[in-house]
Design an enzyme around this catalytic site. Structure first.
Site, PDB file in Angstrom:
ATOM      1  N   SER A   1       0.844  -1.197   0.000  1.00 15.25           N
ATOM      2  CA  SER A   1       0.000   0.000   0.000  1.00 15.25           C
ATOM      3  C   SER A   1       0.877   1.243   0.000  1.00 15.25           C
ATOM      4  CB  SER A   1      -0.894   0.015   1.241  1.00 15.25           C
ATOM      5  OG  SER A   1      -1.475   1.295   1.378  1.00 15.25           O
TER       6      SER A   1
ATOM      7  N   HIS B   1      -1.384  -1.388  -4.207  1.00 15.35           N
ATOM      8  CA  HIS B   1      -2.613  -0.976  -3.519  1.00 15.35           C
ATOM      9  C   HIS B   1      -2.608   0.547  -3.327  1.00 15.35           C
ATOM     10  CE1 HIS B   1      -6.055  -1.874  -0.843  1.00 15.35           C
ATOM     11  NE2 HIS B   1      -5.598  -0.901  -0.080  1.00 15.35           N
TER      12      HIS B   1
ATOM     13  N   ASP C   1      -4.771   3.719  -1.919  1.00 18.74           N
ATOM     14  CA  ASP C   1      -5.874   4.079  -1.019  1.00 18.74           C
ATOM     15  C   ASP C   1      -6.405   5.473  -1.346  1.00 18.74           C
ATOM     16  OD1 ASP C   1      -6.081   1.815   0.859  1.00 18.74           O
ATOM     17  OD2 ASP C   1      -3.990   2.340   1.304  1.00 18.74           O
TER      18      ASP C   1
ATOM     19  N   MET D   1      -9.025   8.270  -0.405  1.00 19.69           N
ATOM     20  CA  MET D   1      -9.866   8.692   0.733  1.00 19.69           C
ATOM     21  C   MET D   1     -10.373  10.104   0.488  1.00 19.69           C
ATOM     22  SD  MET D   1      -7.601   7.416   3.951  1.00 19.69           S
ATOM     23  CE  MET D   1      -6.631   5.895   3.913  1.00 19.69           C
TER      24      MET D   1
ATOM     25  N   HIS E   1      -8.389   1.094  -3.849  1.00 19.35           N
ATOM     26  CA  HIS E   1      -9.278   0.899  -2.696  1.00 19.35           C
ATOM     27  C   HIS E   1      -9.945   2.241  -2.403  1.00 19.35           C
ATOM     28  CE1 HIS E   1      -9.525  -0.023   1.941  1.00 19.35           C
ATOM     29  NE2 HIS E   1     -10.712   0.022   1.372  1.00 19.35           N
TER      30      HIS E   1
ATOM     31  N   MET F   1     -12.112   4.525  -0.482  1.00 21.66           N
ATOM     32  CA  MET F   1     -12.777   4.784   0.807  1.00 21.66           C
ATOM     33  C   MET F   1     -13.482   6.131   0.677  1.00 21.66           C
ATOM     34  SD  MET F   1      -9.680   3.357   3.151  1.00 21.66           S
ATOM     35  CE  MET F   1      -8.584   3.425   1.745  1.00 21.66           C
TER      36      MET F   1
ATOM     37  N   MET G   1     -11.541  -5.545   5.678  1.00 22.40           N
ATOM     38  CA  MET G   1     -10.703  -4.598   6.432  1.00 22.40           C
ATOM     39  C   MET G   1     -10.395  -5.185   7.803  1.00 22.40           C
ATOM     40  SD  MET G   1      -9.957  -1.978   4.588  1.00 22.40           S
ATOM     41  CE  MET G   1      -9.089  -1.157   5.927  1.00 22.40           C
TER      42      MET G   1
ATOM     43  N   GLY H   1      -8.906   4.294   7.040  1.00 18.22           N
ATOM     44  CA  GLY H   1      -8.562   5.708   7.202  1.00 18.22           C
ATOM     45  C   GLY H   1      -7.084   5.968   7.418  1.00 18.22           C
ATOM     46  N   PHE H   2      -6.408   5.032   8.083  1.00 17.55           N
ATOM     47  CA  PHE H   2      -5.006   5.291   8.420  1.00 17.55           C
ATOM     48  C   PHE H   2      -4.194   3.996   8.365  1.00 17.55           C
ATOM     49  CE2 PHE H   2      -7.584   8.502  10.395  1.00 17.55           C
ATOM     50  CZ  PHE H   2      -6.916   9.675  10.052  1.00 17.55           C
ATOM     51  N   GLY H   3      -2.928   4.142   7.970  1.00 25.13           N
ATOM     52  CA  GLY H   3      -2.007   3.017   8.028  1.00 25.13           C
ATOM     53  C   GLY H   3      -1.447   2.883   9.435  1.00 25.13           C
ATOM     54  N   GLY H   4      -0.696   1.817   9.652  1.00 27.10           N
ATOM     55  CA  GLY H   4       0.029   1.644  10.911  1.00 27.10           C
ATOM     56  C   GLY H   4      -0.814   1.262  12.105  1.00 27.10           C
TER      57      GLY H   4
ATOM     58  N   ASP I   1      -6.730  -6.219   4.512  1.00 24.93           N
ATOM     59  CA  ASP I   1      -6.080  -4.903   4.504  1.00 24.93           C
ATOM     60  C   ASP I   1      -6.099  -4.310   5.910  1.00 24.93           C
ATOM     61  OD1 ASP I   1      -5.118  -2.391   3.894  1.00 24.93           O
ATOM     62  OD2 ASP I   1      -6.845  -1.790   2.675  1.00 24.93           O
ATOM     63  N   GLY I   2      -4.893  -4.089   6.434  1.00 24.76           N
ATOM     64  CA  GLY I   2      -4.752  -3.407   7.718  1.00 24.76           C
ATOM     65  C   GLY I   2      -3.982  -4.218   8.731  1.00 24.76           C
ATOM     66  N   GLY I   3      -2.821  -3.724   9.121  1.00 22.54           N
ATOM     67  CA  GLY I   3      -2.042  -4.369  10.170  1.00 22.54           C
ATOM     68  C   GLY I   3      -1.387  -5.673   9.766  1.00 22.54           C
TER      69      GLY I   3
ATOM     70  N   GLY J   1       1.109  -2.009   4.106  1.00 26.34           N
ATOM     71  CA  GLY J   1       1.640  -0.659   3.923  1.00 26.34           C
ATOM     72  C   GLY J   1       2.903  -0.452   4.729  1.00 26.34           C
ATOM     73  N   SER J   2       2.745  -0.231   6.018  1.00 25.78           N
ATOM     74  CA  SER J   2       3.919   0.078   6.835  1.00 25.78           C
ATOM     75  C   SER J   2       4.914  -1.077   6.882  1.00 25.78           C
ATOM     76  CB  SER J   2       3.490   0.510   8.244  1.00 25.78           C
ATOM     77  OG  SER J   2       2.450  -0.290   8.727  1.00 25.78           O
TER      78      SER J   2
HETATM   79  C1  DX5 Z   1      -6.205   1.880   5.649  1.00 28.02           C
HETATM   80  C2  DX5 Z   1      -5.789   1.473   4.267  1.00 28.02           C
HETATM   81  C3  DX5 Z   1      -4.702   0.475   4.211  1.00 28.02           C
HETATM   82  C4  DX5 Z   1      -3.399   0.916   4.840  1.00 28.02           C
HETATM   83  C5  DX5 Z   1      -2.781  -0.289   5.457  1.00 28.02           C
HETATM   84  O1  DX5 Z   1      -7.430   2.502   5.597  1.00 28.02           O
HETATM   85  O2  DX5 Z   1      -6.894   0.917   3.569  1.00 28.02           O
HETATM   86  O3  DX5 Z   1      -4.469   0.024   2.884  1.00 28.02           O
HETATM   87  O4  DX5 Z   1      -2.489   1.470   3.935  1.00 28.02           O
HETATM   88  O5  DX5 Z   1      -1.662   0.106   6.151  1.00 28.02           O
HETATM   89  P1  DX5 Z   1      -0.917  -0.879   7.151  1.00 28.02           P
HETATM   90  O6  DX5 Z   1      -0.460  -2.051   6.362  1.00 28.02           O
HETATM   91  O7  DX5 Z   1       0.195  -0.042   7.665  1.00 28.02           O
HETATM   92  O8  DX5 Z   1      -1.912  -1.255   8.214  1.00 28.02           O
HETATM   93 ZN    ZN Z   2      -6.436  -0.033   1.618  1.00 31.38          ZN
END
Ligand code: DX5
Ligand code: ZN
Length: 226
Positions: free
Chosen positions: A9, A32, A34, A36, A65, A67, A136, A141-144, A174-176, A196-197
C-alpha cells in the site's frame, strides 16, 4: 490453486516520490492505492489524477481501494483509467451490484470492501457480482494500526464457499498485515495481502514483499508456494 498475492500500500510511501516508491516494489503482485475523501473516512489522500499519472509509470496491476462516498459516481472512472481492480465499500453504496457491473463494463475487476464491524452475511448473495472481497482488518482511514483478528471469521465464511465451488472470488485483507499477523490471515483463507507500513518501513521494500509472500505460502492450506 495459486500463490499468495502481495499488494504493497503506497499510503505508507513517500507521496513526493511515488514513481520511485512504486519501482521499489517492482516484484509486487498488485499495487494498492488508497483513495480517501475525508467524508467516508476522516482522512484525505489522492484521487483520479494521481492514479492516472501512476498508471503511466508502472506495470504492476493497480488495486484501487476507494474509501469514498458515492462510489456509483466515482468508481467507474478508475476502471476506465486502467486500474486492474477497483474496490469500493459496501457501507457507502446504495446499489453495490450496479456499481460492480459498471466497473466490470469499464474493463476492471470489481471489489467489495467491508469495515471490521460490518457483517458479511447480508452480502454473500451478491458476491458473485464481484471478483474480490476486501476484508478490512483495521478501521479504514489510516495506516500503521493494529490488526483486528476477529475479522478472520468473515474470511473463513467466504473461503469455505470458494472451496466448495459455490463462489469464485479472491479474498483480500487490509490493515495491520506484517510478519507477525500474515500467517493467521493465510491460515484463515486470504488470497491477497495488503501491507503498507510493513513494506515501506523496511530497509528493503522488495525484500519485505518477498518475505511476506514466503510466510503466507508456508502458512496457508489453500495457497501454493512459488
Ligand atoms: C487503511 C488502508 C490500508 C493501509 C494499510 O485505511 O486501507 O491500505 O495502507 O496500512 P498498514 O499495512 O500499515 O496497516
Ligand atoms: Zn487499503
Amino acid at each position: 490453486m495459486a500463490g499468495p498475492l502481495i499488494a504493497p500500500s503506497i499510503l505508507a510511501a513517500d507521496f513526493a516520490r511515488l514513481a520511485d516508491e512504486t519501482a521499489a516494489v517492482a516484484g509486487a503482485d498488485w499495487l494498492h492505492v488508497d483513495v480517501m475523501d475525508n467524508h467516508f473516512v476522516p482522512n484525505l489522500t489522492l484521487g483520479l489524477p494521481v492514479v492516472e499519472s501512476l498508471l503511466k509509470v508502472t506495470d504492476i496491476p493497480m488495486d484501487c481501494h476507494l474509501m469514498i462516498d458515492d462510489p456509483a459516481r466515482w468508481a467507474p472512472p478508475y476502471a476506465e483509467a486502467g486500474a486492474y481492480n477497483v474496490t469500493f465499500h459496501a457501507e457507502a453504496a446504495d446499489d453495490p451490484v450496479a456499481v460492480a457491473r459498471d466497473i466490470r463494463a469499464a474493463g476492471a475487476k470489481a471489489g467489495l470492501s467491508v469495515k471490521p464491524g460490518t457483517p458479511i452475511d447480508p452480502y454473500l448473495e451478491i458476491l458473485r457480482e464481484f471478483d474480490t472481497l476486501l476484508v478490512m482488518s483495521v478501521e479504514p482511514g489510516f495506516g500503521g494500526q493494529k490488526f483486528i483478528p476477529e475479522v478472520l471469521a468473515k474470511v473463513g465464511i467466504v473461503r469455505r464457499l470458494v472451496d466448495a465451488g459455490e463462489l469464485t472470488i479472491l479474498v483480500e485483507i487490509d490493515g495491520g498485515i506484517n510478519d507477525d499477523t500474515i500467517e493467521a490471515a493465510a491460515e484463515a483463507g486470504v488470497d491477497c495481502f495488503v501491507a503498507g507500513s510493513a513494506v515501506y518501513s523496511a530497509a528493503d521494500p522488495a525484500a519485505a514483499v518477498e518475505a511476506l509472500r514466503r510466510k503466507a505460502a508456508a502458512a496457508s492450506p489453500h495457497l501454493t508456494a512459488g
